[in-house]
Design an enzyme around this catalytic site. Structure first.
Site, PDB file in Angstrom:
ATOM      1  N   HIS A 103      11.235  -0.411 -13.193  1.00  0.00           N
ATOM      2  CA  HIS A 103      10.326  -0.130 -14.315  1.00  0.00           C
ATOM      3  C   HIS A 103      10.734   1.127 -15.083  1.00  0.00           C
ATOM      4  CE1 HIS A 103       7.107  -2.993 -14.470  1.00  0.00           C
ATOM      5  NE2 HIS A 103       6.607  -2.730 -13.288  1.00  0.00           N
ATOM      6  N   GLU A 109      -2.885   2.977 -14.534  1.00  0.00           N
ATOM      7  CA  GLU A 109      -2.759   1.656 -15.150  1.00  0.00           C
ATOM      8  C   GLU A 109      -3.906   0.766 -14.657  1.00  0.00           C
ATOM      9  OE1 GLU A 109       0.909  -0.437 -14.454  1.00  0.00           O
ATOM     10  OE2 GLU A 109       0.462  -1.908 -16.000  1.00  0.00           O
ATOM     11  N   GLY A 156       0.023  -2.898  -4.955  1.00  0.00           N
ATOM     12  CA  GLY A 156       1.192  -2.652  -4.121  1.00  0.00           C
ATOM     13  C   GLY A 156       1.787  -1.279  -4.386  1.00  0.00           C
ATOM     14  N   ALA A 157       2.021  -0.989  -5.656  1.00  0.00           N
ATOM     15  CA  ALA A 157       2.644   0.285  -6.016  1.00  0.00           C
ATOM     16  C   ALA A 157       2.587   0.463  -7.527  1.00  0.00           C
ATOM     17  CB  ALA A 157       4.093   0.328  -5.561  1.00  0.00           C
ATOM     18  N   MET A 158       2.904   1.682  -7.978  1.00  0.00           N
ATOM     19  CA  MET A 158       2.761   2.007  -9.399  1.00  0.00           C
ATOM     20  C   MET A 158       3.917   2.877  -9.875  1.00  0.00           C
ATOM     21  SD  MET A 158       1.024   1.765 -12.147  1.00  0.00           S
ATOM     22  CE  MET A 158       1.600   2.514 -13.658  1.00  0.00           C
ATOM     23  N   GLU A 186       9.431  -1.048  -8.668  1.00  0.00           N
ATOM     24  CA  GLU A 186       8.896   0.150  -9.347  1.00  0.00           C
ATOM     25  C   GLU A 186      10.031   0.997  -9.915  1.00  0.00           C
ATOM     26  OE1 GLU A 186       5.954  -0.273  -9.887  1.00  0.00           O
ATOM     27  OE2 GLU A 186       5.366  -1.545  -8.214  1.00  0.00           O
ATOM     28  N   ASN A 201       4.538   5.191 -12.130  1.00  0.00           N
ATOM     29  CA  ASN A 201       4.395   6.450 -12.879  1.00  0.00           C
ATOM     30  C   ASN A 201       5.741   7.146 -13.039  1.00  0.00           C
ATOM     31  OD1 ASN A 201       1.482   6.096 -12.333  1.00  0.00           O
ATOM     32  ND2 ASN A 201       2.110   6.635 -10.262  1.00  0.00           N
TER      33      ASN A 201
HETATM   34  N1  BES Z   1       2.439  -1.717 -12.764  1.00  0.00           N
HETATM   35  C1  BES Z   1       2.171  -2.378 -11.546  1.00  0.00           C
HETATM   36  C2  BES Z   1       1.026  -1.789 -10.796  1.00  0.00           C
HETATM   37  C3  BES Z   1      -0.319  -2.101 -11.366  1.00  0.00           C
HETATM   38  C4  BES Z   1      -0.700  -3.377 -11.574  1.00  0.00           C
HETATM   39  C5  BES Z   1      -1.206  -1.123 -11.651  1.00  0.00           C
HETATM   40  C6  BES Z   1      -1.947  -3.652 -12.083  1.00  0.00           C
HETATM   41  C7  BES Z   1      -2.434  -1.403 -12.171  1.00  0.00           C
HETATM   42  C8  BES Z   1      -2.813  -2.667 -12.398  1.00  0.00           C
HETATM   43  C9  BES Z   1       3.358  -2.353 -10.611  1.00  0.00           C
HETATM   44  O1  BES Z   1       4.580  -2.207 -11.217  1.00  0.00           O
HETATM   45  C10 BES Z   1       3.368  -3.688  -9.942  1.00  0.00           C
HETATM   46  O2  BES Z   1       3.637  -4.649 -10.577  1.00  0.00           O
HETATM   47  N2  BES Z   1       3.052  -3.713  -8.660  1.00  0.00           N
HETATM   48  C11 BES Z   1       2.928  -4.912  -7.886  1.00  0.00           C
HETATM   49  C12 BES Z   1       4.024  -5.035  -6.876  1.00  0.00           C
HETATM   50  C13 BES Z   1       5.282  -5.586  -7.449  1.00  0.00           C
HETATM   51  C14 BES Z   1       6.376  -5.580  -6.415  1.00  0.00           C
HETATM   52  C15 BES Z   1       5.120  -6.962  -8.014  1.00  0.00           C
HETATM   53  C16 BES Z   1       1.616  -4.813  -7.171  1.00  0.00           C
HETATM   54  O3  BES Z   1       1.084  -3.716  -7.089  1.00  0.00           O
HETATM   55  O4  BES Z   1       1.134  -5.828  -6.696  1.00  0.00           O
HETATM   56 ZN    ZN Z   2       5.321  -3.914 -12.080  1.00  0.00          ZN
END
Ligand code: BES
Ligand code: ZN
Length: 900
Positions: free
Chosen positions: A308, A128, A268-270, A305, A272
């Site tokens: 999602h 992503e 932070g995390a993804m 995550e 998938n």
């Molecule tokens: N889908 C995102 C990760 C992401 C964001 C990948 C932008 C690529 C580009 C994930 O679900 C997300 O929102 N992660 C947040 C943490 C969350 C607890 C708000 C992040 O990574 O900051």
């Molecule tokens: Zn997210």
């Protein structure tokens, strides 16, 4: 590096992909230097697709070796290939066809951490938003959904564990000694949800039973030796799974759900599908290495995550303008999950204040991050209309304001109505790639049932307007008729791009839920008679630019408690007498509103202090603020976590943001002096509190009561240090020496660095010696130093010269560079500070444009600063803007900032 940096993509230009992709097979020959990918794609023309329509695939930084259509090899003249596209001509028959591609990519040289990359000695992917095209040529857009089979082949000595989405179907050893695994994901998905992981891991696992009685395997993978630090993460995953069943009726749709911790990760995390990849910082925790804050963040990120899986993966986005469809909704779901976890097992009255702690923290983030964004050059609606680089639109607006817009729908519909709306959303759209409008339509169908004749026509404007609306109010109480007439007015000035349009159209009013309560002059809650019932709080629905509401049977002159629970993401513009704020700050039965009144009271004191300081006048009388703090200190009914929020001054950043002009050095001066005064004048009480909250020797637990006590104790210690209380340094050093967990030791060390840096050099050395083997703990060691007032640019450069420092690991870059540029206000806002920022943006730009662009945003609001800061920041922005080799990511940020 790509140089087509200024192309703008518009939401209005969406058109569906002309081909349907049903099945994908990916075969990877994994190698850190050169990985070979073979991709087999089963296409068929869409119903409206004219024969001969080219098939366009995206690719980036990869080498094409061969292409076939239906088994026929193409020669270079049979297709068009440039830096980022591969264009093929499908068979004229209009029948389904198969494209087979072979290409190379180079994980070890990939410093962007997008696509397939190396972290330590392992391989990870991040796709992503548009990272999949760095793995192979593909229709890299979220509305192209397919089923995936993934074959991974690798040397088992280097990569014993091979993971991808879905279920493990087969494992075998090849004649050449390599291992091969086949993974099959039963659910169609867009390519941004693809993942693969290869390496040598610790793994802990547990089987849980879903509410329909299906067993599911939950696993957490981490670096060798870290498995013992993943128990909390696994617990959180199980909690999240069961919470989503209980509260949303949503069950896990896989037999297996994996989380993998990566040391190098941009975000932070993804999410998938079935294989979430996490920044290790949001997985690893034990009492000796992780603070209470880290425990809570892990719970939140794992929840986010996991949630999602339904709001993002099962139902995904049609295009990247719709990110808030999944992110805003999922942030809202995480907020509710975290609040429910805080309140679990408490009686109703305590539960409300426990949940309010989460609400306060979330609103605090919104005000610190999103309000400034909405007031700057990057301001955009939660569903943006255009972008140059989509990576720049994972913003506080899309996430945090997006979650507020979902929360308002929850407020308007109530929990039962909202859940009915969610059910309808899934009934209509399960398995589809949809838009924010589709979501609102589902919610609206319930709203219209509840209130025939009403709809969300006005509400929808939240999705298309940027800027923070301002709310004004006027109350008229008539003692004779015992009526209260409340008039609300709303206004939202053009923001960001809106303000730059040649003809600024007037922005129509929004549909704003305004939760209110009434207090009498003694602070007693007054019942509200409304729509046939009697209530403590009611929600007024403001739909017009100005609207009046009449409350009857109001027995005494009321004090209005407005925007309870922060029922809408707005700014209240009407200044009210300090005496009213003070009454609310002491007595409001809504814990959020009580905190909010306290903060507003303190902010007004601080802002008055800034005006006085600039006029070289004496600082305002601190007695009224002291009285409030004293009352909060003495209120034994409050939970320690809530009391900590009440007794913390508004953040320095909020104070700076509220100044006109923004004046960082004056703000630092006044904020510091105020904190010192509160510390010194209330020293006895801080001391007593500090003693009363001493660790009782019970084993560490991150639960809200124990962590609340530690937070309050650390706050007391900080006030004692700030107030230069005689004994404070000794107490802090003693806390460090006797600490039995990271919250205590880091709390003591950070507070010493802020307030008595001359007294902690030995402790800093001790901390480093103890923790040099643990990168996450070392990040904290770097971070508290980079943000300390004694850390000048020379000193931050010295930190970067240490062997432990590297620009390539985003966590380390954030711990040093971002902490300096975001949190070390006094040293950033100097000529050397501005140079340092520009230099680091450019250094990161060459390695990792996503991370560089986030740092670049630190100067978004330069134009609102006082002249010296403004000119310094503008020059630094120009230096970046005209540097060679600028990525599209950074270019978009600095050019928008400068054009504002
Ligand atoms: N889908 C995102 C990760 C992401 C964001 C990948 C932008 C690529 C580009 C994930 O679900 C997300 O929102 N992660 C947040 C943490 C969350 C607890 C708000 C992040 O990574 O900051
Ligand atoms: Zn997210």
């Amino acid at each position: 590096m790509r140089t087509d940096i200024a192309q703008t993509i518009y939401r209005q230009d969406y058109s569906p992909y002309p081909y349907r992709l049903s099945q994908v097979r990916l075969e990877f020959d994994l190698d850190a230097q050169t990985t070979q990918v073979q991709s087999t794609l089963h296409f068929e023309p869409g119903p409206q697709t004219p024969p001969g329509t080219p098939l366009v695939l995206q690719g980036e930084d990869i080498e094409l070796l061969s292409v076939q259509i239906d088994g026929q090899a193409l020669s270079a003249t049979d297709y068009y290939l440039d830096e980022d596209t591969l264009r093929l001509t499908p068979p004229a028959s209009g029948k389904p066809f198969v494209v087979t591609l072979v290409n190379h990519c180079h994980p070890a040289r990939n410093t962007t951490l997008m696509g397939l990359y190396v972290s330590g000695d392992k391989l990870f992917t991040q796709c992503e938003a548009q990272g999949f095209r760095r793995i192979t040529w593909f229709p890299d857009r979220p509305d192209v959904m397919a089923r995936y089979d993934v074959v991974l082949r690798a040397d088992p000595a280097a990569y014993p564990t091979l993971l991808s989405n879905g279920n493990l179907i087969e494992q075998s050893t090849l004649p050449d000694g390599r291992r091969q695994t086949l993974w099959r994901d039963p659910h169609p998905k867009p390519c941004y949800l693809f993942a693969l992981v290869a390496g040598d891991f610790d793994c802990i696992e547990r089987t849980e039973t879903t509410r329909s009685g299906r067993p599911v395997l939950l696993q957490v993978y981490s670096d060798r030796g870290c498995g013992k630090q993943t128990q909390w993460a696994l617990d959180c995953l199980a909690h999240a799974m069961h919470w989503d069943e209980r509260r949303f009726g949503l069950e896990l749709d896989l037999d297996r759900f994996m989380i993998v911790a990566a040391r190098d990760f941009n975000m932070g995390a993804m999410e998938n599908k079935g294989l979430n990849i996490f920044n290790a910082a949001y997985v690893l925790a034990d009492p000796s290495t992780a603070t209470d804050g880290a425990y809570r963040r892990i719970e939140a990120v794992i929840g986010h995550e996991y949630f999602h899986n339904w709001t993002g993966d099962r139902v995904t986005c049609r295009d990247w303008f719709q990110i808030s469809l999944k992110e805003g909704l999922t942030v809202f779901r995480e907020q509710e999950f975290s609040a429910d976890m805080l309140a679990e097992g408490l009686p109703a009255n305590e539960a409300a204040s426990a949940r309010a702690v989460k609400r306060i923290d979330d609103v605090h983030v919104l005000r610190m991050m999103q309000f400034p964004e909405d007031a700057g050059p990057m301001a955009h609606p939660i569903r943006p209309d255009s972008y140059q680089e989509i990576g720049n639109f994972y913003t506080a607006t899309v996430y945090e304001k997006g979650a507020e817009v979902i929360r308002m729908q929850h407020t308007l519909l109530g929990e039962t109505g909202f859940q009915a709306g969610m059910k309808e959303y899934f009934r209509r759209h399960d398995g589809q790639a949809v838009t924010c409008d589709d979501f609102v339509n589902a919610m609206e169908s319930v709203y219209t049932q509840q209130q025939p004749g009403q709809d969300f026509t006005v509400f929808r404007r939240w999705y298309s307007q940027a800027g923070t609306p301002r709310l004004q109010f006027e109350q008229r109480y008539d003692a004779d008729t015992q009526t209260l007439q409340l008039t609300l007015r709303q206004h939202c000035a053009p923001a960001g791009l809106e303000a730059r349009q040649p003809k600024v159209a007037a922005k129509p009013p929004l549909h704003i839920p305004v939760a209110i309560g009434l207090l009498d002059a003694n602070g007693q809650a007054m019942p509200i008679h409304w729509q046939g019932g009697t209530h403590d709080s009611i929600v007024l629905e403001l739909r017009e630019a100005q609207q009046s509401f009449t409350l009857h049977d109001v027995r005494r002159p009321p004090v209005l408690s407005l925007l309870r629970g922060f029922s809408a993401p707005v700014i209240i513009d009407t200044e009210r007498p300090g005496s009213e704020l003070a009454l609310l700050a002491r007595c409001d039965s809504d814990p959020f509103a009580r905190w909010d009144a306290t903060q507003e009271f303190a902010l007004r004191h601080l802002l008055a202090g800034m005006r006085a300081h600039r006029a070289q006048a004496a600082l305002p009388d601190i007695e009224p603020l002291l009285a409030l703090w004293q009352a909060a200190l003495q209120d034994a009914t409050l939970s320690p976590a809530y009391q900590t929020r009440l007794l913390a001054l508004p953040a320095l950043r909020e104070l700076i943001d509220r100044g006109t002009p923004m004046d960082p050095q004056t703000a630092v001066h006044v904020w510091t002096a105020t904190q010192a005064a509160l510390g010194a004048r209330l020293a006895d009480q801080w001391q007593a509190l500090y003693a009363a909250l001493a660790d009782d020797g019970s084993p560490y637990s991150p639960d809200p009561v124990a962590s609340g006590r530690r937070a309050l104790r650390n706050l007391a210690l900080e006030y004692l240090l700030a107030g230069k209380t005689a004994d404070a340094t000794r107490l802090a050093r003693q806390q460090y020496a006797q600490a039995s967990n990271m919250t205590e030791s880091l709390g003591a060390l950070a507070a010493l660095l802020q307030h008595a840096p001359q007294d902690c050099a030995d402790l800093l050395r001790d901390f480093h010696d103890r923790w040099q083997h643990d990168p996450l703990v070392l990040d904290n060691w770097f971070g508290i130093q980079a943000s300390a007032p004694t850390c000048t640019v020379d000193q931050v450069r010295a930190l970067m010269a240490l062997p432990d420092f590297t620009l390539r690991t985003p966590n380390r870059a954030r711990a040093v560079i971002f902490r300096f540029c975001m949190d070390n206000i006094a040293n950033l806002h100097t000529p050397e500070g501005y140079d340092f920022w520009a230099e680091q943006v450019l250094a990161l730009n060459a390695l990792n444009p996503e991370v560089a662009a986030r740092l670049a945003r630190a100067f978004d609001n330069w134009a609102r600063y006082e002249p010296t800061a403004r000119q310094g920041m503008q020059a630094a922005l120009q230096r970046v803007r005209f540097a060679a080799g600028l990525s599209r990511n950074v270019h978009e940020i600095v050019s928008k900032a400068l054009d504002a």
